[in-house]
Design a protein around this motif. Structure first.
Motif, mmCIF file in Angstrom:
data_model
loop_
_atom_site.group_PDB
_atom_site.id
_atom_site.type_symbol
_atom_site.label_atom_id
_atom_site.label_comp_id
_atom_site.label_asym_id
_atom_site.label_seq_id
_atom_site.Cartn_x
_atom_site.Cartn_y
_atom_site.Cartn_z
ATOM 1 N N GLY A 153 39.978 43.508 34.958
ATOM 2 C CA GLY A 153 39.225 43.091 35.763
ATOM 3 C C GLY A 153 37.790 43.242 36.003
ATOM 4 N N ILE A 154 37.496 44.326 35.823
ATOM 5 C CA ILE A 154 35.973 45.016 35.675
ATOM 6 C C ILE A 154 35.454 44.167 34.475
ATOM 7 C CG2 ILE A 154 34.530 46.925 35.105
ATOM 8 C CD1 ILE A 154 36.745 48.872 36.446
ATOM 9 N N ALA A 155 35.698 43.892 33.375
ATOM 10 C CA ALA A 155 35.349 43.267 32.490
ATOM 11 C C ALA A 155 34.947 41.676 32.825
ATOM 12 C CB ALA A 155 35.998 43.206 31.202
ATOM 13 N N LEU A 157 36.513 38.824 32.065
ATOM 14 C CA LEU A 157 36.749 37.805 30.887
ATOM 15 C C LEU A 157 36.373 36.559 31.331
ATOM 16 C CD1 LEU A 157 39.404 39.792 29.318
ATOM 17 C CD2 LEU A 157 37.260 40.303 28.873
ATOM 18 N N SER A 158 35.931 35.679 30.290
ATOM 19 C CA SER A 158 35.818 34.286 30.301
ATOM 20 C C SER A 158 36.869 33.252 30.796
ATOM 21 C CB SER A 158 35.112 33.666 29.279
ATOM 22 O OG SER A 158 36.367 33.988 28.240
ATOM 23 N N GLY A 159 38.120 34.130 30.591
ATOM 24 C CA GLY A 159 39.436 33.200 31.098
ATOM 25 C C GLY A 159 39.857 33.547 32.557
ATOM 26 N N GLY A 160 38.849 34.167 33.308
ATOM 27 C CA GLY A 160 39.051 34.254 34.731
ATOM 28 C C GLY A 160 40.176 34.812 35.277
ATOM 29 N N TRP A 161 40.739 34.687 36.256
ATOM 30 C CA TRP A 161 41.909 35.267 36.955
ATOM 31 C C TRP A 161 43.058 35.343 36.012
ATOM 32 C CZ3 TRP A 161 46.573 33.255 37.756
ATOM 33 C CH2 TRP A 161 46.578 31.692 38.055
#
Length: 396
Positions: A153-155, A157-161
């Motif tokens: 969650g902090i990162a 990522l490009s994949g979103g949720w």
């Protein structure tokens, strides 16, 4: 294979599963804001998303434990890991609210079936003398996995949720063949197969087991209610108090790191502190940290409060997981633990629903946290009695 190697291998493989279980349990809380935006869900709808996963845990825990005492811990564990991995992937691919509920519920069935088998395999591999330490080593994977979810969650990522669900789906499916190849079946289960079978009712309520069973159920119910309010609602509560999503993820990371350290430390001291002292330490710690989470306004204060809450709430639950196997013989042990986990899931399921309703009524974060106090006192009393009875438990 030596006994030491068998025990170490069992703990290590069960730890890997627990790591992924922790990630999947925390995933919905970490992804809550993204899911809410993607499907236009309000707080009450999100309560149902959280509780759908917990609802699946209940039948999963009971049936998983019951099957494990009949066909083996290893087989049921492999099936349950495959199940929660597949439906974690399905969660990431959900297209509406109903498909999201179905995915979370079936993920919960797999997660629920896994836990009593992890506890039974680990405790039986270690034996009564090292049971608390072994279960603590295994179970610390759960908060560490939840911490990994917070890191994702902090990162951002490009994949979103969906990212946390992709990880929570693919990795368990890769673990399944490792379990098939390297995880030994419990020798206590094999020996129990040679004895006459014990009925579920007799095993849970006969020969002096009725009172311990009732107290185990009470303590699991109320402690898991608090744990799941924290897991599912804390990120949203923090954002509602004005903290950023990133701040909320850091607090969740602190909570899960506290949970991992608390799991190890409290498991280690459970044989070294008097029963009254351990019970008082755990539940006073829970009460104090919940009060702080409802009242503190700074990020640093929330980080400390989150760490302490994780240390005592999840660490205390691990002590309960280590206590339960002492009260059941091997032929009914997974069923006994599974039934306790299932009852605990009722508390876990009701916690997010109650919190969501209270928030809808405008009680605020402090009201949600402090409303947990009566249940915490009940759980403390039950745990105190169980700790005293442990040395006079049923045959191991």
């Amino acid at each position: 294979m030596s006994l030491l190697n068998t025990t170490a291998r069992t703990i290590a493989l069960c730890f890997l599963v627990a790591l992924m279980e922790g990630l999947d349990l925390q995933a919905a809380g970490i992804a809550a804001q993204g899911m809410s935006n993607a499907f236009a869900l309000d707080k009450l709808h999100m309560s149902w998303v959280f509780s759908a996963g917990i609802f699946g845990l209940l039948p999963g825990a009971f049936v998983g434990g019951w099957l494990a005492d009949r066909i083996g811990r290893k087989r049921v564990l492999m099936a349950s890991v495959a199940l929660f991995g597949l439906f974690s992937l399905f969660t990431a691919l959900a297209w509406n609210f109903n498909s999201l509920l179905l995915a979370r519920c079936l993920t919960g069935v797999g997660l629920g079936a896994a836990l009593p088998n992890l506890i039974a395999l680990t405790s039986e591999a270690a034996g009564p003398r090292l049971r608390g330490t072994a279960v603590s080593l295994m179970y610390c994977g759960v908060p560490l996995g939840a911490a990994l979810a917070a890191v994702i969650g902090i990162a951002d990522l490009s994949g979103g949720w969906q990212s946390v669900f992709y990880v929570g789906g693919v990795v368990p499916l890769l673990i399944v063949p490792l379990l098939g190849r390297y995880l030994p079946e419990s020798q206590q289960f094999r020996h129990a197969q040679e004895a006459a079978p014990i009925s579920v009712a007799k095993g849970l309520f006969g020969k002096g087991a009725a009172l311990p069973t009732a107290l185990i159920w009470l303590s699991y119910f109320f402690t898991l209610m608090v744990v799941y309010i924290l897991i599912n609602w804390l990120p949203s509560l923090l954002i509602g108090q004005g903290f950023s999503g990133r701040d909320a993820s850091w607090v969740m990371l602190a909570l899960q790191m506290g949970a991992a350290i608390g799991t190890l430390m409290l498991g280690w001291v459970m044989d070294r502190l008097p029963a009254w002292a351990l019970s008082a330490l755990i539940y006073l710690g829970i009460l104090g940290s919940l009060t702080a989470l409802g009242l503190v306004n700074s990020v640093s204060g929330m980080l400390v409060a989150g760490f302490v809450a994780g240390f005592f709430a999840t660490g205390g639950q691990c002590v309960l997981y280590a206590l339960a196997p002492h009260f059941y013989p091997a032929s009914i042990r997974a069923t006994g633990v599974g039934s306790a986990v299932a009852i605990g899931r009722l508390g876990a399921m009701s916690g997010p629903l109650v919190a969501g309703k209270m928030l809808a009524l405008g009680t605020g974060t402090a009201g949600v946290m402090l409303a947990s106090a009566p249940g915490i006192f009940i759980a403390a009393a039950a745990m105190f009695y169980l700790s005293i009875r442990r040395n006079n438990s049923l045959p191991q």
